[in-house]
Write a protein that holds these residues in place. Structure first.
Motif, PDB file in Angstrom:
ATOM      1  N   UNK A   1       0.823  -1.197   0.000  1.00  0.00           N
ATOM      2  CA  UNK A   1       0.000   0.000   0.000  1.00  0.00           C
ATOM      3  C   UNK A   1       0.862   1.255   0.000  1.00  0.00           C
ATOM      4  N   UNK A   2       0.369   2.297  -0.657  1.00  0.00           N
ATOM      5  CA  UNK A   2       1.047   3.592  -0.762  1.00  0.00           C
ATOM      6  C   UNK A   2       0.061   4.700  -0.429  1.00  0.00           C
ATOM      7  N   UNK A   3       0.553   5.764   0.206  1.00  0.00           N
ATOM      8  CA  UNK A   3      -0.331   6.898   0.482  1.00  0.00           C
ATOM      9  C   UNK A   3       0.468   8.176   0.654  1.00  0.00           C
ATOM     10  N   UNK A   4      -0.185   9.277   0.383  1.00  0.00           N
ATOM     11  CA  UNK A   4       0.332  10.606   0.677  1.00  0.00           C
ATOM     12  C   UNK A   4      -0.707  11.302   1.555  1.00  0.00           C
ATOM     13  N   UNK A   5      -0.267  11.846   2.675  1.00  0.00           N
ATOM     14  CA  UNK A   5      -1.180  12.438   3.645  1.00  0.00           C
ATOM     15  C   UNK A   5      -1.213  13.944   3.456  1.00  0.00           C
ATOM     16  N   UNK A   6      -2.379  14.458   3.039  1.00  0.00           N
ATOM     17  CA  UNK A   6      -2.475  15.883   2.778  1.00  0.00           C
ATOM     18  C   UNK A   6      -3.911  16.337   2.705  1.00  0.00           C
ATOM     19  N   UNK A   7      -4.124  17.477   2.126  1.00  0.00           N
ATOM     20  CA  UNK A   7      -5.446  18.087   2.120  1.00  0.00           C
ATOM     21  C   UNK A   7      -6.351  17.556   1.007  1.00  0.00           C
ATOM     22  N   UNK A   8      -5.783  16.895   0.004  1.00  0.00           N
ATOM     23  CA  UNK A   8      -6.594  16.369  -1.097  1.00  0.00           C
ATOM     24  C   UNK A   8      -7.457  15.212  -0.596  1.00  0.00           C
ATOM     25  N   UNK A   9      -8.478  14.839  -1.397  1.00  0.00           N
ATOM     26  CA  UNK A   9      -9.333  13.720  -1.036  1.00  0.00           C
ATOM     27  C   UNK A   9      -8.472  12.483  -0.795  1.00  0.00           C
ATOM     28  N   UNK A  10      -8.683  11.791   0.319  1.00  0.00           N
ATOM     29  CA  UNK A  10      -7.802  10.662   0.660  1.00  0.00           C
ATOM     30  C   UNK A  10      -7.963   9.490  -0.293  1.00  0.00           C
ATOM     31  N   UNK A  11      -6.824   8.919  -0.678  1.00  0.00           N
ATOM     32  CA  UNK A  11      -6.783   7.755  -1.559  1.00  0.00           C
ATOM     33  C   UNK A  11      -5.714   6.809  -1.032  1.00  0.00           C
ATOM     34  N   UNK A  12      -6.002   5.521  -1.051  1.00  0.00           N
ATOM     35  CA  UNK A  12      -5.001   4.497  -0.763  1.00  0.00           C
ATOM     36  C   UNK A  12      -4.683   3.779  -2.066  1.00  0.00           C
ATOM     37  N   UNK A  13      -3.397   3.712  -2.418  1.00  0.00           N
ATOM     38  CA  UNK A  13      -2.966   2.976  -3.603  1.00  0.00           C
ATOM     39  C   UNK A  13      -2.421   1.630  -3.147  1.00  0.00           C
ATOM     40  N   UNK A  14      -2.864   0.555  -3.804  1.00  0.00           N
ATOM     41  CA  UNK A  14      -2.457  -0.762  -3.323  1.00  0.00           C
ATOM     42  C   UNK A  14      -2.487  -1.790  -4.442  1.00  0.00           C
ATOM     43  N   UNK A  15      -1.893  -2.956  -4.133  1.00  0.00           N
ATOM     44  CA  UNK A  15      -1.912  -4.092  -5.049  1.00  0.00           C
ATOM     45  C   UNK A  15      -1.638  -5.350  -4.236  1.00  0.00           C
ATOM     46  N   UNK A  16      -2.182  -6.498  -4.689  1.00  0.00           N
ATOM     47  CA  UNK A  16      -1.921  -7.756  -4.008  1.00  0.00           C
ATOM     48  C   UNK A  16      -1.496  -8.803  -5.019  1.00  0.00           C
ATOM     49  N   UNK A  17      -0.516  -9.609  -4.643  1.00  0.00           N
ATOM     50  CA  UNK A  17       0.047 -10.607  -5.553  1.00  0.00           C
ATOM     51  C   UNK A  17      -0.827 -11.846  -5.668  1.00  0.00           C
ATOM     52  N   UNK A  18      -1.479 -12.239  -4.567  1.00  0.00           N
ATOM     53  CA  UNK A  18      -2.076 -13.574  -4.491  1.00  0.00           C
ATOM     54  C   UNK A  18      -3.416 -13.677  -5.197  1.00  0.00           C
TER      55      UNK A  18
END
Length: 798
Positions: free
Chosen positions: A728-745
């Motif tokens: 998972x990847x994220x940037x914490x700031x004032x923009x609308x929150x988004x979590x970027x992610x990927x799973x191998x399995x």
């Protein structure tokens, strides 16, 4: 007695009631199948979570439930009996679970019950339409989905996450072998070499000088014995494989391009979920049948969780009564063990009756009756297991750094390494959980006499557990790391200078103007260093000075060439030209040398203990042990025993290089050394034999099987990028929150119907993972509603 306890437990649970209400729960699913659960109360949200996860992962959840209850042999047959015995030995009595449950605040109890109710609604829908909705795995097991009880769920919460198992018996067996060969003094010196109480060169999650807890002195290690003779060769208890590969990298605002905190996490596979309402506004990774994100982000902060490495489990050596091995000596008198029998039902075989015994310290996990000793395991979190669930809930519901620590961190009873970041620019790290204060004489590397003189003396208060905020270096990197310079190691934690955090620390220290795209590339590089797949791997530059000195002294052109190739490799498994082989032949030589060199240097004196001492450990030390030997007096903790038998180190090292050349040449007949390029390794999703020309990583303990690969409805093999399953990847700031992610399995929805047909989300992330691509999980309710692919509204009556 236990039957009465179970009856009492069921009565108490059935009497637990709350006012009857009806609540609406909406579950939106995005284009990747991730559920977004909306409700007015926390109970409604957890009801929706249970229902959604029951739809997506019921087979995984069922196996997790049965592992917690010690019932997997009912589905898998005799091969699963050993693991069921482990579970029965560690299972908590229902009365103890209920005591913890009743001590929780009413809201938490409602949430737990709601999650179970949601799972059972999904199971009831299967029962109403079994021909279409029964997960394929149940048809293979010959079983029907069973409704869950609250006790089932409590056992699962108590069993996961489990404190790390101890390794004191392996250490004791090694010590006894060395004492038998060399005598007491030299045997203990060799133990301190291979299993040091602390290696000062080990990298730490908290840099020196940044720990906000007071440093604690390193106690002098003392080998304590029972009144009788020392135990002989204790039998190590059976264990299940523990994959502690969670990793976090946090970049502070002074190092990021946007001036905002960036966070990266990689860990094992699991479903994802977004919860909104009842104090929740969080998205992230969760475990089978956990319900709430274990790690992830809210709108204003992120939290990442790794398995901690502070030693919170001890094995106690119980002195047995020569007349009755079920009595043990404690505080001046013989005491009876508590004993009962567990019947394990086995598919296709007769039931197995297993006897469980317990002392004041905990369950007996190994017997050495010939020497009058039994070994019990004491877990620091015992009696507080459900507090972990509360801590995870409150870490994500926290609205400030202060709440995060006071309500979340403080509640955790298990040893975690928790990374934190928020939109105010704060970053932090805590080594959590109940951490015992041991008797000053105790050596936690070895079993502690259980006779009463060396008991734990309470636990460290929260302020004295390792933690830091806003370190001067501007980043945090933890990967099941040693927390502080004053933390002990040598029982479960095994680190040393070459520990796998080497690349992440270098990337963090060099980061400047970092973006999310840079973080994705940092992740790719760390994956390619293979620290998640092969814990003996490291960068050749740790050994460069020793290797070059040996080549210079050898005056051997082949040795010189081999050293030049090994030291030219950057430690990354890369095939940039796409020809199916790793680019640098130094990789081939260095991998071989890391096995040949310790065998040649150590085996004469200590046999194969240099590697077998870590057989049951996830983290391996043999590469750092080799480095200490080669460094000689320059090592942070020099070895006390001469493993070179009086020969010059450079001469011995040159011999190891010659042997490496000799052995490697057999794999590449007729080819020059600079053409010795290793074929890339492949990730297999089944237990099929390796295909010619597409090898799997040797001794890969991460290799597993998937139902979809066995059925041929997903890829059976893909190129191995060296990484963990979920990132998972994220940037914490004032923009609308988004979590970027990927799973191998695979993907979010792992449902396969009885006919063997999977969902569109069964494997839709496999190749994304191979390529290092991420999906976006929106958290803003308007964005979720705009992008949703499906939506269902449920009514929760309770």
């Amino acid at each position: 007695m236990r039957a009465l306890t179970l009856l009492l437990s069921a009565t108490v649970l059935s009497a637990t009631a709350f006012p009857t209400v009806a609540e609406q729960v909406r579950i939106d699913r995005d284009a990747m199948g991730v559920p977004h659960v909306f409700g007015e109360t926390s109970a409604a949200v957890l009801y929706g979570a249970g229902y959604a996860e029951g739809q997506d992962r019921l087979a995984d959840m069922e196996m997790s439930r049965r592992r917690a209850l010690g019932r997997t042999a009912e589905l898998l047959g005799p091969s699963a009996v050993a693991s069921d015995i482990i579970s029965r030995d560690r299972m908590l009595p229902p009365a103890e679970l209920l005591r913890m449950y009743r001590a929780l605040a009413p809201e938490y109890r409602r949430m737990m019950q709601a999650y179970v109710d949601g799972v059972n609604r999904a199971i009831d829908e299967i029962a109403a339409d079994p021909a279409r909705k029964t997960p394929y795995e149940f048809t293979q097991w010959g079983a029907k989905p069973e409704r869950w009880s609250l006790l089932d769920y409590l056992q699962m919460v108590a069993a996961f996450p489990r404190d790390r198992e101890g390794n004191e018996l392996q250490n004791l067996a090694f010590l006894n072998a060395m004492v038998a060969r060399y005598g007491e003094a030299k045997g203990r010196a060799i133990l301190d070499d291979l299993v040091p109480p602390s290696d000062p060169d080990s990298p730490t999650a908290i840099p020196a000088g940044e720990d906000l807890a007071p440093a604690r002195p390193m106690p002098k290690a003392t080998y304590l014995t029972l009144d009788a003779d020392k135990p002989g060769a204790p039998t190590a208890p059976p264990s299940t494989s523990t994959q502690d590969h969670s990793r976090c990298l946090v970049i502070g605002p002074q190092r990021s391009a946007s001036g905002k905190v960036l966070m990266l996490e990689s860990t094992a596979d699991g479903p994802e979920i977004h919860l909104y309402g009842g104090g929740f506004d969080s998205s992230g990774f969760t475990g089978p049948a956990w319900g709430v994100p274990i790690m992830g982000r809210g709108p204003h902060h992120g939290w990442l969780v790794t398995s901690g490495m502070s030693d919170s489990t001890d094995y106690f050596a119980e002195k047995l009564d020569p007349k009755n091995p079920y009595r043990y000596w404690f505080d001046g008198r013989w005491r009876p063990m508590e004993r009962w029998q567990e019947t394990i039902h086995v598919k296709g075989a007769a039931p197995v009756v297993h006897e469980v015994a317990e002392t004041i310290h905990g369950r007996i996990i190994s017997w050495d009756k010939a020497h009058g000793v039994a070994y019990s395991a004491r877990y620091a979190q015992r009696g507080h297991e459900l507090d972990n669930w509360v801590g995870v809930v409150e870490m994500q519901r926290a609205r400030s750094l202060q709440e995060f620590e006071a309500k979340g961190i403080a509640a955790l009873s298990t040893d975690f390494g928790v990374c934190y970041g928020d939109e105010q620019g704060n970053i932090g790290f805590w080594e959590t959980g109940l951490q015992p204060k041991r008797a000053p004489e105790a050596d936690p590397r070895l079993p502690t006499p259980g006779t009463g003189q060396f008991e734990w003396q309470g636990f460290l208060p929260l302020a004295e557990r390792p933690h830091m905020l806003n370190p001067k270096q501007g980043y945090i990197h933890a990967w099941n790391s040693k927390p502080t310079t004053w933390s002990r190691e040598g029982d479960e934690g095994r680190f040393g200078a070459t520990f796998r955090t080497w690349l992440g620390n270098r990337l963090g220290a060099a980061s400047h103007g970092t973006t999310l795209l840079d973080m994705a590339d940092y992740n790719r590089q760390i994956w390619n260093a293979y620290g998640a797949r092969d814990r003996n791997q490291t960068s050749p530059d740790f050994f460069a000075s020793s290797l070059r000195a040996a080549a210079q002294a050898a005056h051997d052109p082949e040795v010189t060439q081999a050293v030049a190739l090994m030291t030219s490799w950057n430690g990354l498994y890369e095939d940039r030209d796409g020809d199916g082989a790793y680019d640098n032949p130094g990789l081939t030589l260095f991998r071989a040398w890391l096995q040949i060199a310790p065998d040649m240097i150590f085996s004469r004196d200590i046999g194969d203990w240099w590697k077998t001492i870590d057989e049951k450990r996830y983290l391996k030390y043999q590469t750092s042990f080799l480095l200490r030997a080669l460094q000689g007096p320059a090592a942070g903790r020099p070895l006390s025993f001469d493993y070179f038998d009086g020969r010059p180190r450079e001469a011995v090292i040159a011999d190891t290089i010659r042997r490496t050349i000799e052995e490697t040449r057999k794999r590449f007949p007729g080819k020059p050394m600079d053409a010795w390029r290793t074929p890339i390794f492949w990730k297999y999703f089944t237990d099929q034999p390796d295909e010619p020309g597409r090898p799997s990583l040797p001794d890969d303990d991460e290799r597993g099987t998937t139902t979809w690969a066995k059925l041929g409805i997903g890829p059976k093999i893909v190129p191995l990028n060296g990484g963990e399953e979920w990132t998972g990847l994220m940037e914490l700031g004032s923009a609308a929150p988004v979590l970027y992610s990927v799973t191998e399995a695979g993907g979010q929805d792992q449902f396969i119907d009885p006919a063997g047909h999977g969902t569109p989300h069964l494997t839709d992330q496999v190749m994304m993972h191979v390529d290092g691509r991420f999906k976006a999980i929106e958290m803003d309710p308007a964005a979720v509603a705009h992008d949703r692919v499906s939506s269902v509204t449920l009514t929760y009556r309770h």
